[in-house]
Design a protein around this motif. Structure first.
Motif, PDB file in Angstrom:
ATOM      1  N   VAL A   1       0.875  -1.174   0.000  1.00  0.00           N
ATOM      2  CA  VAL A   1       0.000   0.000   0.000  1.00  0.00           C
ATOM      3  C   VAL A   1       0.911   1.222   0.000  1.00  0.00           C
ATOM      4  N   PHE A   2       0.810   2.048  -1.048  1.00  0.00           N
ATOM      5  CA  PHE A   2       1.694   3.203  -1.209  1.00  0.00           C
ATOM      6  C   PHE A   2       1.025   4.467  -0.669  1.00  0.00           C
ATOM      7  N   LEU A   3       1.660   5.064   0.335  1.00  0.00           N
ATOM      8  CA  LEU A   3       1.138   6.259   0.991  1.00  0.00           C
ATOM      9  C   LEU A   3       2.031   7.461   0.678  1.00  0.00           C
ATOM     10  N   PHE A   4       1.409   8.623   0.578  1.00  0.00           N
ATOM     11  CA  PHE A   4       2.154   9.860   0.310  1.00  0.00           C
ATOM     12  C   PHE A   4       1.856  10.862   1.410  1.00  0.00           C
ATOM     13  N   ARG A   5       2.906  11.498   1.923  1.00  0.00           N
ATOM     14  CA  ARG A   5       2.742  12.576   2.893  1.00  0.00           C
ATOM     15  C   ARG A   5       3.510  13.793   2.401  1.00  0.00           C
ATOM     16  N   ALA A   6       2.779  14.857   2.082  1.00  0.00           N
ATOM     17  CA  ALA A   6       3.416  16.093   1.626  1.00  0.00           C
ATOM     18  C   ALA A   6       4.053  16.815   2.812  1.00  0.00           C
ATOM     19  N   HIS A   7       5.082  17.594   2.542  1.00  0.00           N
ATOM     20  CA  HIS A   7       5.642  18.462   3.575  1.00  0.00           C
ATOM     21  C   HIS A   7       4.544  19.409   4.060  1.00  0.00           C
ATOM     22  N   PRO A   8       4.483  19.693   5.367  1.00  0.00           N
ATOM     23  CA  PRO A   8       3.397  20.526   5.902  1.00  0.00           C
ATOM     24  C   PRO A   8       3.243  21.892   5.243  1.00  0.00           C
ATOM     25  N   SER A   9       4.303  22.418   4.644  1.00  0.00           N
ATOM     26  CA  SER A   9       4.227  23.748   4.043  1.00  0.00           C
ATOM     27  C   SER A   9       3.783  23.727   2.589  1.00  0.00           C
ATOM     28  N   VAL A  10       3.511  22.538   2.025  1.00  0.00           N
ATOM     29  CA  VAL A  10       3.097  22.413   0.620  1.00  0.00           C
ATOM     30  C   VAL A  10       1.609  22.062   0.569  1.00  0.00           C
ATOM     31  N   CYS A  11       0.863  22.770  -0.257  1.00  0.00           N
ATOM     32  CA  CYS A  11      -0.596  22.575  -0.316  1.00  0.00           C
ATOM     33  C   CYS A  11      -1.086  21.998  -1.636  1.00  0.00           C
ATOM     34  N   THR A  12      -0.399  22.277  -2.735  1.00  0.00           N
ATOM     35  CA  THR A  12      -0.918  21.929  -4.059  1.00  0.00           C
ATOM     36  C   THR A  12      -0.057  20.853  -4.725  1.00  0.00           C
ATOM     37  N   TYR A  13      -0.700  19.743  -5.086  1.00  0.00           N
ATOM     38  CA  TYR A  13      -0.023  18.662  -5.802  1.00  0.00           C
ATOM     39  C   TYR A  13      -1.074  17.689  -6.306  1.00  0.00           C
ATOM     40  N   THR A  14      -0.710  16.874  -7.282  1.00  0.00           N
ATOM     41  CA  THR A  14      -1.598  15.857  -7.841  1.00  0.00           C
ATOM     42  C   THR A  14      -0.864  14.528  -7.848  1.00  0.00           C
ATOM     43  N   LEU A  15      -1.466  13.515  -7.241  1.00  0.00           N
ATOM     44  CA  LEU A  15      -0.823  12.208  -7.148  1.00  0.00           C
ATOM     45  C   LEU A  15      -1.277  11.296  -8.280  1.00  0.00           C
ATOM     46  N   PRO A  16      -0.388  10.439  -8.770  1.00  0.00           N
ATOM     47  CA  PRO A  16      -0.772   9.472  -9.807  1.00  0.00           C
ATOM     48  C   PRO A  16      -1.588   8.329  -9.205  1.00  0.00           C
TER      49      PRO A  16
END
Length: 373
Positions: A242-257
């Motif tokens: 199971v692949f999980l993604f955690r963005a850095h707390p200071s980043v708000c905008t992104y799109t995951l594949p």
């Protein structure tokens, strides 16, 4: 030429406005300081403090130990001007985990003590005056301003005292290797319960055979602000992960594949304690994760640019994980996962030795001793 002169004039006007603004703020602060007694420890929480965890650990400890001989006041760093000035005027000691615009710009009276509860464990990417990104004259002035009133910095390991001293241009006895308060809480996590809770939070069926792979990169600076690297779609032959993604707390905008689950809303304690493998790049999250003695993989597709232009690094990546667990492409990483060949490499003892479950207590007692002087 006229446009050029207009731009210069506009910059001059903006600079003049800022100058007189802070002169006025300084006057108000001086006036309020004469009227109020310094009788408190003030915590300025930033928007990211909940995720960084150090200040919250201090607040919780103080709430549970009523015999402490100081008054603790908590405010948001975005509090309005009058509230901030009043709190700073009442403070014997100020606690931060990031910069605060009023603490940075004011000439603090009456020897108010500022303690920076540094939010990163270990030491990998360069900080403060050492960072490559801070070499411009303008950036050097900004760094000088935001750190000029700091008296102490809390870090995770005594071996880093000299580097922090030089990076922040502070005496070495201003560096406090007490360990990170948030690690006290991480040490108390129930792994089995957190795995079940994580399954509920990301809406998957709980299964003891599930292997969680967490990718948690640090941010990158760009012309549009802070951005994050994003992974590529995992191949079908890795369906047992199971692949999980955690963005850095200071980043708000992104799109995951497709194939990745965004777990940025899940607390770091749950994510780290529940994950079987951590993937990162130059983020200090690897040091927090190292407490669990589990494998760490580093995906460094932009290693050259990051290490020579953006931030710079204090250590080679090979000092933080096994050489065959450092990847320059996602395809190499996925193929390595297929082999089920990840191994643990102990960096906890060399980077986080002060984090023994008593870091918050040490810091609180230090604060109390300063307060009572």
């Amino acid at each position: 030429m006229e446009m050029k002169h207009l731009r210069k004039f506009g910059k001059f006007i903006c600079a003049a406005i800022r100058f007189f603004k802070w002169k006025l703020v300084g006057f108000l602060y001086t006036l309020v300081s004469l009227l109020l007694e310094r009788n408190s420890v003030v915590v300025f929480k930033s928007d990211l403090s909940e995720q960084y965890g150090n200040l919250q650990s201090i607040i919780s400890y103080w709430s549970n130990h009523k015999k402490l001989h100081f008054n603790l006041l908590v405010a948001n760093s975005n509090a309005n001007l009058l509230t901030s000035i009043k709190l700073i005027a009442k403070a014997k000691i100020i606690l931060l985990d990031q910069s605060n615009r009023y603490v940075s710009n004011l000439n603090l009276r009456n020897k108010a003590i500022v303690i920076q509860c540094w939010h990163g464990g270990g030491l990998l990417k360069k900080i403060a005056y050492d960072s490559h990104a801070n070499r411009s004259e303008r950036e050097q002035k900004r760094i000088a301003r935001i750190y000029r009133n700091i008296n102490y910095i809390v870090i995770s390991d005594k071996s880093y005292c000299q580097i922090f001293s030089e990076a922040f241009r502070l005496p070495i006895d201003s560096i406090l290797p007490f360990g990170l308060p948030r690690i006290d809480n991480l040490m108390k996590q129930n792994v089995k319960n957190n795995r079940n809770l994580l399954c509920k939070l990301i809406n998957i069926q709980a299964n003891s055979l599930v292997k969680f792979v967490l990718y948690a990169p640090t941010y990158r600076e760009s012309s549009v602000g802070r951005t994050t690297p994003v992974p590529i779609q995992p191949p079908n032959f890795l369906s047992n992960y199971v692949f999980l993604f955690r963005a850095h707390p200071s980043v708000c905008t992104y799109t995951l594949p497709k194939g990745w689950i965004d777990a940025s809303h899940v607390s770091q304690e749950i994510l780290l304690s529940a994950s079987d493998i951590l993937l990162s790049d130059f983020s200090s999250i690897i040091f927090d994760f190292s407490i669990f003695k589990r494998p760490i993989g580093l995906i460094a597709t932009d290693y050259t640019d990051y290490s020579t232009k953006e931030r710079g690094l204090y250590v080679e990546l090979t000092e933080l994980t096994l050489p065959n667990q450092i990847f320059r492409s996602w395809s190499d990483l996925f193929n390595f996962l297929r082999l089920n060949a990840f191994e643990c490499y102990d960096i906890w003892s060399q980077c986080m030795s002060s984090c023994d479950g008593k870091s918050t207590s040490r810091l609180i007692h230090f604060i109390e001793s300063l307060f009572n002087k």
